[in-house]
Design a protein around this motif. Structure first.
Motif, mmCIF file in Angstrom:
data_model
loop_
_atom_site.group_PDB
_atom_site.id
_atom_site.type_symbol
_atom_site.label_atom_id
_atom_site.label_comp_id
_atom_site.label_asym_id
_atom_site.label_seq_id
_atom_site.Cartn_x
_atom_site.Cartn_y
_atom_site.Cartn_z
ATOM 1 N N GLY A 1 0.804 -1.213 0.000
ATOM 2 C CA GLY A 1 0.000 0.000 0.000
ATOM 3 C C GLY A 1 0.842 1.270 0.000
ATOM 4 O O GLY A 1 1.823 1.368 -0.729
ATOM 5 N N GLU A 2 0.448 2.214 0.837
ATOM 6 C CA GLU A 2 1.082 3.527 0.888
ATOM 7 C C GLU A 2 2.598 3.451 1.073
ATOM 8 O O GLU A 2 3.346 4.241 0.498
ATOM 9 N N SER B 1 1.919 -7.928 2.445
ATOM 10 C CA SER B 1 1.245 -6.633 2.270
ATOM 11 C C SER B 1 0.103 -6.532 3.261
ATOM 12 O O SER B 1 -1.047 -6.420 2.900
ATOM 13 N N GLY C 1 -3.147 -4.427 3.400
ATOM 14 C CA GLY C 1 -4.345 -4.727 2.634
ATOM 15 C C GLY C 1 -5.006 -6.046 2.986
ATOM 16 O O GLY C 1 -5.898 -6.489 2.292
ATOM 17 N N HIS D 1 -6.929 -2.816 -0.473
ATOM 18 C CA HIS D 1 -5.565 -2.380 -0.768
ATOM 19 C C HIS D 1 -5.562 -0.936 -1.257
ATOM 20 O O HIS D 1 -6.409 -0.549 -2.053
ATOM 21 N N VAL D 2 -4.596 -0.170 -0.825
ATOM 22 C CA VAL D 2 -4.383 1.158 -1.405
ATOM 23 C C VAL D 2 -3.665 0.945 -2.735
ATOM 24 O O VAL D 2 -2.606 0.325 -2.771
#
Lengths: 347, 347
Positions: free
Chosen positions: A237-238, A258, A261, A266-267
């Motif tokens: 993500g970010e 990850s 998410g 999820h970003v």
């Protein structure tokens, strides 16, 4: 001997967001087992000593999706016990290569007190303990998470002294191993975690720039301390997007997980065009796909370094299977302080 | 000889979206040059024969961003001529290693009819033409785009017969070379482009599953024809996300460009978590970073294969620098039919 309790943790329902203890998973103390007489049918009976609770559990809780090409191992089955990495002691055996009194390790140790296995199969193995390490270490720094870090570091890091590494979840069992490998390679290490206590732990294992991502802006840290030659990611993500933004040319990204998410959408990532511009290499890793290449060397090297204190590790030990559900949630939220381990029984 | 015209194409303003001919770039026919007497100051004078118009030009048109770590080569300078890959003939020389009558190639051939260079520097090189190839090929299949495909294919494809490749912009000079390398390796090839004419061309060079991404759903094609072992991407955005979704375990992604986001905001990528799950490898590439390793072998191999027809290529030739601005726009929009080349002058 009369039948005794054979408690277990059942997978009860697919969670929508975070798993809910007592709902997603249920502790069930009602089954019993007659350990002396339960039929083995050519297999062996074990007593579970340790089970590991890991971030990847969330992926196993997803609803099966026939449209997906996902290469996950099978999900947990509703109404059946959870399973994961663990250590168990052999109580009885009809399998010649699995002697009574030995210990087994693998990714399918059931979250129940006693289990009959038909054989070692392709995933279980016998394991010996270093006299100065507890069994709990063998599902952490000396087990799957430690292997994840060590295998992929050998295979993909191309570490160079003086370069800069950025490691996420730096207080966890994977991140803290990666940090120490990066420091041993002469790198400057930036590492993030989600509490002041974890920041202190990261400092104690040599991180040059430890920070709490909840109170400090990751992009500001990377702008000042980067660009990043190696990025080890357990978050996605970010943070992955920020790492791409502040990557160095020829940067190596080792994508291990990850968790940002796992329990919410999820970003999406905006900076993928920089992969070409900067000639980056992104390698996705799953530990079992590298095991054939590095497993032997790992066991020959790492337990000794852990026992001597050359490589440090930390763990948060919970006693009893009744604590599994809560621990799973805390791991997903990052509220555990260190590698989450459940001691199911002493020897 | 009296001074003659030395027309050029100037970079005039930073575009917001697509570059605008006559505004982003301006054709300027007013300068003159005295080719017999212009001082060389130890350098050499060339007559430009061919200049290439490539997708990466858009990146050179961006406003400089001091906050970015981008590893781009410098942008075009406002008020100065464009430059790019090209071929030029040496008319006069005061440099011993650059003889009159020879030809030069490199990424900084100016978009003007005559140019004095101080020397070859680190980027220009002398080049010889295969008798059966036109000079235009030396900025296409036998030049930067062909090298991009060939270098990165050698370095990162790990091609295996029977596996599946998906190639974007399959009718372009990079994509069409990749396609033929994949077919030569015994792979099944899926390839996309943006017109029926391009689909026909892709078919003619051996693509098994050619499709027009404007009229056919990429995900449907990949769901049916995948999963993908090798993805060659010149597009980015939605197509990259779809390729991740339909990737095979251990897939290799060679990320070469992302034109979908050059003139409008990038579409963020949702499927990056699959990189870890499927043990994918994503390699960003820029041709000049692989040149030292493969350049010699490329020139020893590829021009002959192009001349003999063993490897096919196609180009869209525009005559005269006045056509550059329009061609740049058409390349950004994908309206060119094949490799875009400008013939500035015959010998």
């Amino acid at each position: 001997m009369a039948p005794i309790r054979n408690a277990r943790v059942l997978f009860n329902s697919h969670p929508e967001g975070y798993p809910v203890p007592g709902e997603t998973t249920v502790y069930d103390a009602t089954p019993t087992i007659d350990v002396d007489n339960v039929p083995l049918n050519g297999g062996f009976l074990v007593k579970t000593l340790v089970v590991s609770v890991d971030p990847y559990f969330r992926g196993r809780m997803r609803k099966p999706d026939p449209k997906s090409y996902a290469a996950y191992a099978a999900g947990f089955a509703l109404g059946e016990p959870l399973y994961g990495y663990g250590i168990a002691k052999v109580l009885r055996s009809e399998t010649p290569d699995v002697e009574v009194g030995k210990y087994i390790y693998g990714p399918n140790i059931m979250h129940q007190e006693y289990t009959v296995y038909p054989g070692l199969g392709t995933t279980l193995r016998l394991i010996e303990k270093h006299p100065d390490l507890p069994w709990t270490a063998y599902v952490g720094a000396a087990g799957m998470p430690g292997k994840t870090a060590w295998f992929a570091w050998q295979e993909f890091s191309d570490a160079k002294a003086g370069q800069i590494a950025f490691v996420t979840t730096g207080a966890g069992p994977v991140g803290s191993m990666v940090i120490q490998l990066a420091k041993a390679a002469g790198m400057k290490v930036i590492a993030s975690a989600g509490s002041e206590e974890k920041v202190q732990f990261m400092k104690s294992i040599g991180v040059d720039v430890p920070f709490n991502y909840k109170t400090t802006d990751t992009r500001e840290v990377l702008a000042k301390e980067g660009p990043i030659d190696i990025f080890w990611d357990n978050v996605g993500g970010e943070i992955l997007d920020a790492a791409l933004e502040f990557s160095a040319v020829y940067g190596r990204f080792i994508l291990c997980g990850s968790i940002a998410g796992y329990n919410q959408p999820h970003v999406p990532i905006k900076n993928t065009p920089l992969i070409a511009v900067r000639s980056l290499h992104l390698h996705g890793i799953l530990v079992f796909r590298l095991e054939h290449k590095y497993d032997k060397a790992f066991y020959a090297t790492i337990p000794e370094k852990l026992a001597s204190g050359e490589i440090k590790y930390s763990e948060e030990v919970v006693r009893g299977l009744e604590g599994v559900g809560d621990l799973i949630l805390r791991v997903q939220k990052g509220e555990n302080k260190a590698k989450a381990v459940v001691v199911v029984a002493d020897e």
